[in-house]
Design a protein around this motif. Sequence first.
Motif, mmCIF file in Angstrom:
data_model
loop_
_atom_site.group_PDB
_atom_site.id
_atom_site.type_symbol
_atom_site.label_atom_id
_atom_site.label_comp_id
_atom_site.label_asym_id
_atom_site.label_seq_id
_atom_site.Cartn_x
_atom_site.Cartn_y
_atom_site.Cartn_z
ATOM 1 N N LEU A 12 0.836 -1.197 0.000
ATOM 2 C CA LEU A 12 0.000 0.000 0.000
ATOM 3 C C LEU A 12 0.875 1.253 0.000
ATOM 4 O O LEU A 12 0.564 2.245 -0.666
ATOM 5 C CB LEU A 12 -0.924 -0.032 1.223
ATOM 6 N N TRP A 13 1.978 1.208 0.739
ATOM 7 C CA TRP A 13 2.888 2.356 0.764
ATOM 8 C C TRP A 13 3.408 2.669 -0.638
ATOM 9 O O TRP A 13 3.486 3.811 -1.041
ATOM 10 C CB TRP A 13 4.083 2.061 1.689
ATOM 11 N N ARG A 14 3.756 1.597 -1.361
ATOM 12 C CA ARG A 14 4.280 1.804 -2.718
ATOM 13 C C ARG A 14 3.221 2.445 -3.607
ATOM 14 O O ARG A 14 3.528 3.326 -4.408
ATOM 15 C CB ARG A 14 4.768 0.475 -3.313
ATOM 16 N N VAL A 15 1.970 2.017 -3.448
ATOM 17 C CA VAL A 15 0.888 2.598 -4.254
ATOM 18 C C VAL A 15 0.754 4.091 -3.930
ATOM 19 O O VAL A 15 0.643 4.929 -4.827
ATOM 20 C CB VAL A 15 -0.449 1.876 -3.989
ATOM 21 N N ILE A 16 0.774 4.408 -2.635
ATOM 22 C CA ILE A 16 0.601 5.798 -2.219
ATOM 23 C C ILE A 16 1.759 6.655 -2.749
ATOM 24 O O ILE A 16 1.545 7.755 -3.261
ATOM 25 C CB ILE A 16 0.492 5.881 -0.678
ATOM 26 N N GLU A 17 2.967 6.123 -2.669
ATOM 27 C CA GLU A 17 4.123 6.852 -3.206
ATOM 28 C C GLU A 17 3.987 7.085 -4.705
ATOM 29 O O GLU A 17 4.324 8.149 -5.212
ATOM 30 C CB GLU A 17 5.417 6.087 -2.890
ATOM 31 N N GLY A 18 3.448 6.064 -5.387
ATOM 32 C CA GLY A 18 3.229 6.197 -6.819
ATOM 33 C C GLY A 18 2.242 7.305 -7.140
ATOM 34 O O GLY A 18 2.443 8.091 -8.077
ATOM 35 N N LEU A 19 1.189 7.399 -6.345
ATOM 36 C CA LEU A 19 0.171 8.432 -6.559
ATOM 37 C C LEU A 19 0.759 9.817 -6.398
ATOM 38 O O LEU A 19 0.482 10.726 -7.188
ATOM 39 C CB LEU A 19 -0.972 8.258 -5.547
ATOM 40 N N VAL A 20 1.570 9.983 -5.363
ATOM 41 C CA VAL A 20 2.153 11.293 -5.098
ATOM 42 C C VAL A 20 3.152 11.656 -6.194
ATOM 43 O O VAL A 20 3.225 12.807 -6.624
ATOM 44 C CB VAL A 20 2.797 11.321 -3.694
ATOM 45 N N ALA A 21 3.875 10.653 -6.687
ATOM 46 C CA ALA A 21 4.813 10.898 -7.787
ATOM 47 C C ALA A 21 4.067 11.423 -9.008
ATOM 48 O O ALA A 21 4.606 12.190 -9.809
ATOM 49 C CB ALA A 21 5.558 9.608 -8.121
ATOM 50 N N GLU A 22 2.808 11.030 -9.136
ATOM 51 C CA GLU A 22 1.995 11.476 -10.270
ATOM 52 C C GLU A 22 1.302 12.808 -10.006
ATOM 53 O O GLU A 22 0.536 13.287 -10.837
ATOM 54 C CB GLU A 22 0.935 10.422 -10.607
ATOM 55 N N GLY A 23 1.502 13.360 -8.814
ATOM 56 C CA GLY A 23 0.952 14.691 -8.546
ATOM 57 C C GLY A 23 -0.190 14.779 -7.557
ATOM 58 O O GLY A 23 -0.705 15.856 -7.282
ATOM 59 N N MET B 258 2.888 -3.788 -8.590
ATOM 60 C CA MET B 258 1.935 -2.709 -8.816
ATOM 61 C C MET B 258 2.583 -1.557 -9.570
ATOM 62 O O MET B 258 3.719 -1.202 -9.309
ATOM 63 C CB MET B 258 1.423 -2.190 -7.482
ATOM 64 N N THR B 259 1.870 -1.000 -10.469
ATOM 65 C CA THR B 259 2.410 0.118 -11.239
ATOM 66 C C THR B 259 1.787 1.417 -10.745
ATOM 67 O O THR B 259 0.909 1.423 -9.901
ATOM 68 C CB THR B 259 2.066 -0.064 -12.727
ATOM 69 N N THR B 260 2.259 2.502 -11.275
ATOM 70 C CA THR B 260 1.703 3.790 -10.854
ATOM 71 C C THR B 260 0.372 4.052 -11.552
ATOM 72 O O THR B 260 0.003 3.361 -12.497
ATOM 73 C CB THR B 260 2.671 4.936 -11.182
ATOM 74 N N ILE B 261 -0.284 5.073 -11.093
ATOM 75 C CA ILE B 261 -1.645 5.330 -11.561
ATOM 76 C C ILE B 261 -1.730 6.741 -12.139
ATOM 77 O O ILE B 261 -1.148 7.672 -11.601
ATOM 78 C CB ILE B 261 -2.633 5.216 -10.386
ATOM 79 N N THR B 262 -2.456 6.853 -13.212
ATOM 80 C CA THR B 262 -2.636 8.166 -13.815
ATOM 81 C C THR B 262 -3.601 8.989 -12.964
ATOM 82 O O THR B 262 -4.655 8.510 -12.594
ATOM 83 C CB THR B 262 -3.266 8.042 -15.221
ATOM 84 N N VAL B 263 -3.211 10.189 -12.673
ATOM 85 C CA VAL B 263 -4.068 11.015 -11.830
ATOM 86 C C VAL B 263 -4.189 12.413 -12.432
ATOM 87 O O VAL B 263 -3.201 13.030 -12.797
ATOM 88 C CB VAL B 263 -3.493 11.107 -10.403
ATOM 89 N N ALA B 264 -5.404 12.868 -12.557
ATOM 90 C CA ALA B 264 -5.621 14.228 -13.040
ATOM 91 C C ALA B 264 -5.276 15.193 -11.909
ATOM 92 O O ALA B 264 -5.625 14.954 -10.766
ATOM 93 C CB ALA B 264 -7.074 14.411 -13.448
ATOM 94 N N THR B 265 -4.591 16.268 -12.212
ATOM 95 C CA THR B 265 -4.235 17.217 -11.171
ATOM 96 C C THR B 265 -5.214 18.386 -11.158
ATOM 97 O O THR B 265 -5.092 19.301 -10.382
ATOM 98 C CB THR B 265 -2.809 17.759 -11.374
ATOM 99 N N ARG B 266 -6.174 18.344 -12.036
ATOM 100 C CA ARG B 266 -7.111 19.450 -12.191
ATOM 101 C C ARG B 266 -8.502 18.966 -11.759
ATOM 102 O O ARG B 266 -8.901 17.864 -12.131
ATOM 103 C CB ARG B 266 -7.125 19.808 -13.675
ATOM 104 N N PRO B 267 -9.228 19.766 -10.986
ATOM 105 C CA PRO B 267 -10.565 19.307 -10.599
ATOM 106 C C PRO B 267 -11.485 19.199 -11.803
ATOM 107 O O PRO B 267 -11.369 19.980 -12.745
ATOM 108 C CB PRO B 267 -11.062 20.400 -9.647
#
Lengths: 326, 273
Positions: free
Chosen positions: A180-191, B1-10
């Motif tokens: 879960l930590w890795r997922v959260i870090e990944g999210l923050v890396a994406e902004g 697990m890979t990273t996730i695409t996230v919109a930074t704009r509401p």
Amino acid sequence: MGANSSIAVDAHDLVKVFPRGHVRALDGVSLEVEAGTILGLLGPNGAGKTTAVRILSTIIGPDSGHATILGHDVVKEADTVRRIIGLAGQNAAVDDYLTGRENIRMVGRLSHMSWKSVGARADELLETFGLTDAGNRVLKTYSGGMRRRLDLAAALVAQPPILFLDEPTTGLDPQSRQDLWRVIEGLVAEGTTVLLTTQYLEEADRLARDIVVIDHGRVIAQGTPAQLKADLGTSVVSVTLADAGTAQRAAVLLAPLSAQPPLVEGATVDLTVDDGPKVAVEVLRSLDSAALSLAGLALREPSLDDVFLTLTGHKAEVANDGGTPA
Amino acid sequence: MTTITVATRPTEAPAGHRLRFMFADMITVTWRNLLALTRIPEALFFTTLQPIMFVLLFRYVFGGAIPIPGGIPYVDYMMPGIFVQAVMFGAVGTSVGLAEDLQKGLIERFRALPMARSAVLAGRTTADAVRNVFVVLIMTGVAFAVGFRINTTVVDYVLGAALLVAFAYSMSWGFAAIGLAAPNSETAQVMAFPILIPLTFASTAFVPIQALPGWLQVFARHQPVSVVINGARSLMVGGYYHSTSSLWYALLWIAALLIVLVPLGVWRYRKTS
């Protein structure tokens, strides 16, 4: 928003009193989360962490004070705020009778995504969280770690730029916690901006850029993990004695060596000091002259545990439902 | 697990779509509740089992001892009463379901979503109404098995059944308020009984009004369950029991209950935290 444009979550002087039991859950809490970072809201059980998250995620209103999410007031513009936040709660508020995919779809639909995009997004999230195979199973069959991952996946369905995680890893085994930590870090890396509450100091240390420590509804310390540790002293002299009784006597003897009161736990006495090596020598000398035999001595960097202990006067409590901090 | 695409704009606020979203959200919550129902078939089974037992009890045990006017078999007389009891039990499901959602923290999640506030209750009561349609269908089968026959037309019979489901729907808004006030789902069920039992038994469900003591007749004649049963009997049994005025009276009760209970449920929902 001007000069504050980099502040994503801005809370001022939040007060919340629960009439039943006259609990002052929040007694003037202020905090700021900079965009694209993780703020760790740290505190023992009942400190007010969940109340703060519930106010910031528009579930309840504050009695006084105000808060904005990306400039939108959580009370006056609650509906706008709900469109830009994701919430994953410690109670893993997911529906037991639905499958993983149906849960994600439900949250997506209620976030007003189209059927088509919700379907594609559900597949994507299930894959990201390693739940593709379990996606068509009802949640009753999920393990604790799988439920948390699904809870987080559901919170992410509408791609919210702000994420509130209320004790996301409480009760999880060390491996699930790491995942879960890795997922959260990944999210923050994406902004993504994350406000995370935790009782686990290690979790805050690992993930958070800034930490706010609260106890009894008040902020008792804040800063980066490094600052919090530095405020305390640069090193910890940890002395282990023959037994707990001896440790108590040693604590009294060693107290003058440190500005902070010694912390005794079992047979161990911890002294937080600025000049570790020098104090260590004095410790040995005092104990020797008092004829107290030493079982061990260690010199280490202060941990957030030490910070917490010094600030609150008690150890970080561990939830009853599960593991100890990994 | 890979990273996730996230919109930074509401996401842009969809203005002027409130009504459409209200409806869409209600459908989503209804869908969720109905899905959950299919995952616990035991629940549907036992909510139906109870009225079936009442059918057998009144048909074969008490029925012979209860004289009814109008020259029709007792089974024809009691069936609308059994129906109303079955759908009332279904309405109690609203209370239990909401208490459970509250307990599990699902309502917390709903509150942090941009969905219409009304959808949680509207979706729940609608799903319970759909469930009641199934209950009525099953009960109809049971009724025919024990000798019930439609004396009017099939259309009248269906309208009578619709009247009962509509009545239960109006009651479920009241039970929603109870469910939201209950500390847990078990208590929610128990809290509904003091309302359910007097209404269903001090009524014309199983005995004619003349069989009741005078003081009770006043209550039993005008309370909503009796009124709705009389309306349903007018459509399902007809003949001696045909009464246009009791039909209108029933519709009036349903409207009045909706006017009072819908705001009560919504008020309780807003108050719940």
